[in-house]
Design a protein around this motif. Structure first.
Motif, PDB file in Angstrom:
ATOM      1  N   VAL A 114       0.837  -1.202   0.000  1.00 61.67           N
ATOM      2  CA  VAL A 114       0.000   0.000   0.000  1.00 61.67           C
ATOM      3  C   VAL A 114       0.875   1.255   0.000  1.00 61.67           C
ATOM      4  O   VAL A 114       0.577   2.230  -0.698  1.00 61.67           O
ATOM      5  CB  VAL A 114      -0.976  -0.025   1.196  1.00 61.67           C
ATOM      6  CG1 VAL A 114      -1.650   1.324   1.396  1.00 61.67           C
ATOM      7  CG2 VAL A 114      -2.031  -1.106   1.005  1.00 61.67           C
ATOM      8  N   GLN A 115       1.962   1.223   0.780  1.00 62.07           N
ATOM      9  CA  GLN A 115       2.864   2.377   0.793  1.00 62.07           C
ATOM     10  C   GLN A 115       3.480   2.604  -0.593  1.00 62.07           C
ATOM     11  O   GLN A 115       3.563   3.755  -1.058  1.00 62.07           O
ATOM     12  CB  GLN A 115       3.984   2.187   1.831  1.00 62.07           C
ATOM     13  CG  GLN A 115       3.543   2.436   3.253  1.00 62.07           C
ATOM     14  CD  GLN A 115       4.665   2.180   4.250  1.00 62.07           C
ATOM     15  OE1 GLN A 115       5.604   1.440   3.985  1.00 62.07           O
ATOM     16  NE2 GLN A 115       4.540   2.811   5.426  1.00 62.07           N
ATOM     17  N   THR A 116       3.890   1.533  -1.239  1.00 64.13           N
ATOM     18  CA  THR A 116       4.456   1.645  -2.591  1.00 64.13           C
ATOM     19  C   THR A 116       3.416   2.197  -3.552  1.00 64.13           C
ATOM     20  O   THR A 116       3.699   3.114  -4.339  1.00 64.13           O
ATOM     21  CB  THR A 116       4.963   0.269  -3.079  1.00 64.13           C
ATOM     22  OG1 THR A 116       5.916  -0.227  -2.146  1.00 64.13           O
ATOM     23  CG2 THR A 116       5.574   0.354  -4.452  1.00 64.13           C
ATOM     24  N   GLU A 117       2.197   1.655  -3.490  1.00 63.55           N
ATOM     25  CA  GLU A 117       1.123   2.136  -4.358  1.00 63.55           C
ATOM     26  C   GLU A 117       0.801   3.599  -4.052  1.00 63.55           C
ATOM     27  O   GLU A 117       0.581   4.408  -4.965  1.00 63.55           O
ATOM     28  CB  GLU A 117      -0.124   1.265  -4.173  1.00 63.55           C
ATOM     29  CG  GLU A 117      -1.248   1.625  -5.114  1.00 63.55           C
ATOM     30  CD  GLU A 117      -2.483   0.760  -4.923  1.00 63.55           C
ATOM     31  OE1 GLU A 117      -3.481   1.004  -5.628  1.00 63.55           O
ATOM     32  OE2 GLU A 117      -2.462  -0.154  -4.062  1.00 63.55           O
ATOM     33  N   ASN A 118       0.815   3.976  -2.796  1.00 64.61           N
ATOM     34  CA  ASN A 118       0.540   5.342  -2.386  1.00 64.61           C
ATOM     35  C   ASN A 118       1.598   6.296  -2.947  1.00 64.61           C
ATOM     36  O   ASN A 118       1.252   7.386  -3.436  1.00 64.61           O
ATOM     37  CB  ASN A 118       0.478   5.432  -0.862  1.00 64.61           C
ATOM     38  CG  ASN A 118      -0.111   6.732  -0.371  1.00 64.61           C
ATOM     39  OD1 ASN A 118      -0.885   7.377  -1.077  1.00 64.61           O
ATOM     40  ND2 ASN A 118       0.258   7.111   0.843  1.00 64.61           N
ATOM     41  N   GLU A 119       2.838   5.891  -2.889  1.00 67.82           N
ATOM     42  CA  GLU A 119       3.907   6.726  -3.447  1.00 67.82           C
ATOM     43  C   GLU A 119       3.730   6.907  -4.959  1.00 67.82           C
ATOM     44  O   GLU A 119       3.908   8.016  -5.483  1.00 67.82           O
ATOM     45  CB  GLU A 119       5.281   6.115  -3.146  1.00 67.82           C
ATOM     46  CG  GLU A 119       5.722   6.260  -1.702  1.00 67.82           C
ATOM     47  CD  GLU A 119       5.809   7.715  -1.273  1.00 67.82           C
ATOM     48  OE1 GLU A 119       6.356   8.556  -2.033  1.00 67.82           O
ATOM     49  OE2 GLU A 119       5.317   8.025  -0.166  1.00 67.82           O
ATOM     50  N   CYS A 120       3.345   5.822  -5.637  1.00 70.71           N
ATOM     51  CA  CYS A 120       3.095   5.916  -7.085  1.00 70.71           C
ATOM     52  C   CYS A 120       1.938   6.875  -7.370  1.00 70.71           C
ATOM     53  O   CYS A 120       2.010   7.707  -8.297  1.00 70.71           O
ATOM     54  CB  CYS A 120       2.791   4.547  -7.674  1.00 70.71           C
ATOM     55  SG  CYS A 120       4.208   3.468  -7.761  1.00 70.71           S
ATOM     56  N   GLU A 124       1.992  10.318  -9.400  1.00 65.85           N
ATOM     57  CA  GLU A 124       1.076  10.521 -10.531  1.00 65.85           C
ATOM     58  C   GLU A 124       0.221  11.764 -10.301  1.00 65.85           C
ATOM     59  O   GLU A 124      -0.031  12.543 -11.224  1.00 65.85           O
ATOM     60  CB  GLU A 124       0.210   9.278 -10.728  1.00 65.85           C
ATOM     61  CG  GLU A 124      -0.623   9.309 -11.967  1.00 65.85           C
ATOM     62  CD  GLU A 124      -1.446   8.026 -12.168  1.00 65.85           C
ATOM     63  OE1 GLU A 124      -2.353   8.057 -13.007  1.00 65.85           O
ATOM     64  OE2 GLU A 124      -1.185   7.012 -11.463  1.00 65.85           O
ATOM     65  N   HIS A 125      -0.244  11.964  -9.057  1.00 66.77           N
ATOM     66  CA  HIS A 125      -1.040  13.134  -8.709  1.00 66.77           C
ATOM     67  C   HIS A 125      -0.251  14.420  -8.965  1.00 66.77           C
ATOM     68  O   HIS A 125      -0.776  15.392  -9.540  1.00 66.77           O
ATOM     69  CB  HIS A 125      -1.489  13.058  -7.245  1.00 66.77           C
ATOM     70  CG  HIS A 125      -2.201  14.277  -6.779  1.00 66.77           C
ATOM     71  ND1 HIS A 125      -1.580  15.295  -6.104  1.00 66.77           N
ATOM     72  CD2 HIS A 125      -3.499  14.667  -6.903  1.00 66.77           C
ATOM     73  CE1 HIS A 125      -2.437  16.254  -5.829  1.00 66.77           C
ATOM     74  NE2 HIS A 125      -3.629  15.894  -6.297  1.00 66.77           N
ATOM     75  N   ALA A 126       0.997  14.425  -8.519  1.00 64.16           N
ATOM     76  CA  ALA A 126       1.834  15.617  -8.720  1.00 64.16           C
ATOM     77  C   ALA A 126       2.021  15.881 -10.220  1.00 64.16           C
ATOM     78  O   ALA A 126       1.922  17.031 -10.687  1.00 64.16           O
ATOM     79  CB  ALA A 126       3.185  15.438  -8.035  1.00 64.16           C
ATOM     80  N   SER A 127       2.260  14.825 -10.971  1.00 62.04           N
ATOM     81  CA  SER A 127       2.454  14.970 -12.423  1.00 62.04           C
ATOM     82  C   SER A 127       1.170  15.496 -13.084  1.00 62.04           C
ATOM     83  O   SER A 127       1.220  16.410 -13.932  1.00 62.04           O
ATOM     84  CB  SER A 127       2.852  13.623 -13.012  1.00 62.04           C
ATOM     85  OG  SER A 127       2.899  13.678 -14.408  1.00 62.04           O
ATOM     86  N   LEU A 128       0.034  14.896 -12.710  1.00 61.21           N
ATOM     87  CA  LEU A 128      -1.237  15.326 -13.294  1.00 61.21           C
ATOM     88  C   LEU A 128      -1.610  16.743 -12.865  1.00 61.21           C
ATOM     89  O   LEU A 128      -2.177  17.516 -13.656  1.00 61.21           O
ATOM     90  CB  LEU A 128      -2.352  14.340 -12.946  1.00 61.21           C
ATOM     91  CG  LEU A 128      -2.261  12.965 -13.630  1.00 61.21           C
ATOM     92  CD1 LEU A 128      -3.350  12.036 -13.092  1.00 61.21           C
ATOM     93  CD2 LEU A 128      -2.379  13.110 -15.140  1.00 61.21           C
ATOM     94  N   SER A 129      -1.304  17.102 -11.640  1.00 61.63           N
ATOM     95  CA  SER A 129      -1.574  18.466 -11.169  1.00 61.63           C
ATOM     96  C   SER A 129      -0.758  19.475 -11.972  1.00 61.63           C
ATOM     97  O   SER A 129      -1.281  20.536 -12.377  1.00 61.63           O
ATOM     98  CB  SER A 129      -1.228  18.606  -9.685  1.00 61.63           C
ATOM     99  OG  SER A 129      -2.133  17.877  -8.897  1.00 61.63           O
ATOM    100  N   THR A 130       0.493  19.175 -12.199  1.00 64.34           N
ATOM    101  CA  THR A 130       1.343  20.057 -13.006  1.00 64.34           C
ATOM    102  C   THR A 130       0.801  20.168 -14.416  1.00 64.34           C
ATOM    103  O   THR A 130       0.713  21.271 -14.991  1.00 64.34           O
ATOM    104  CB  THR A 130       2.787  19.522 -13.035  1.00 64.34           C
ATOM    105  OG1 THR A 130       3.253  19.385 -11.696  1.00 64.34           O
ATOM    106  CG2 THR A 130       3.709  20.437 -13.811  1.00 64.34           C
TER     107      THR A 130
END
Length: 149
Positions: A114-120, A124-130
């Motif tokens: 879950v931690q690994t998936e959360n980091e991904c 992805e969120h940061a990339s999509l936000s940008t």
């Protein structure tokens, strides 16, 4: 002629339900037999009183010894039962401990997943936000060029 004092006959008596053993019964019979051989010049009352008193004390000691033996036997049995109960409890608790360790290992592995998936997802969120922010600027720029001010 059949029996003489020099050649005593020993009979084996069964152990009665009163709990006396063969040797204890022999001892009691020997005390009774010695009382019957009191010398004729003695009335026998003084000697028999001492014998009865001694016999009564011996009987009390013997009964107490038997009682102590039985108490010790019961104590050993209780100790053995307690040890068996503790061994059973140890076995049961060992199985519970293994099950809990297995559950903990599973939970830890799920945590890492879950931690690994959360980091991904955060990446992805940061990339999509940008990207979304860039698209907004482009849209605003296009709107500003199409509509004159």
């Amino acid at each position: 002629m059949f029996c003489s004092d020099a050649d005593p006959v020993h009979l084996q008596l069964p152990v009665l339900e009163n709990g006396f053993t063969y040797s204890e019964l022999e001892e009691i019979l020997s005390v009774l037999d010695s009382e019957s051989h009191v010398s004729p010049n003695n009335s026998g009352s003084e000697g028999s009183n001492r014998t009865l008193s001694s016999s009564t004390e011996d009987d009390r000691k013997r009964r107490r010894m038997l009682s102590n033996r039985e108490a010790a036997r019961r104590s050993r049995w209780r100790k053995k039962q307690h040890l068996e109960d503790l061994t059973d409890e140890q076995t049961r608790l060992g199985a519970v401990n293994r099950e809990l360790k297995s559950q903990l290992d599973y939970a830890v592995s799920r945590l890492f997943a879950v931690q690994t998936e959360n980091e991904c997802l955060r990446s992805e969120h940061a990339s999509l936000s940008t990207r979304l922010s860039d698209l907004r600027w482009i849209l605003l720029a296009m709107q500003n060029h199409i509509i004159p001010r």
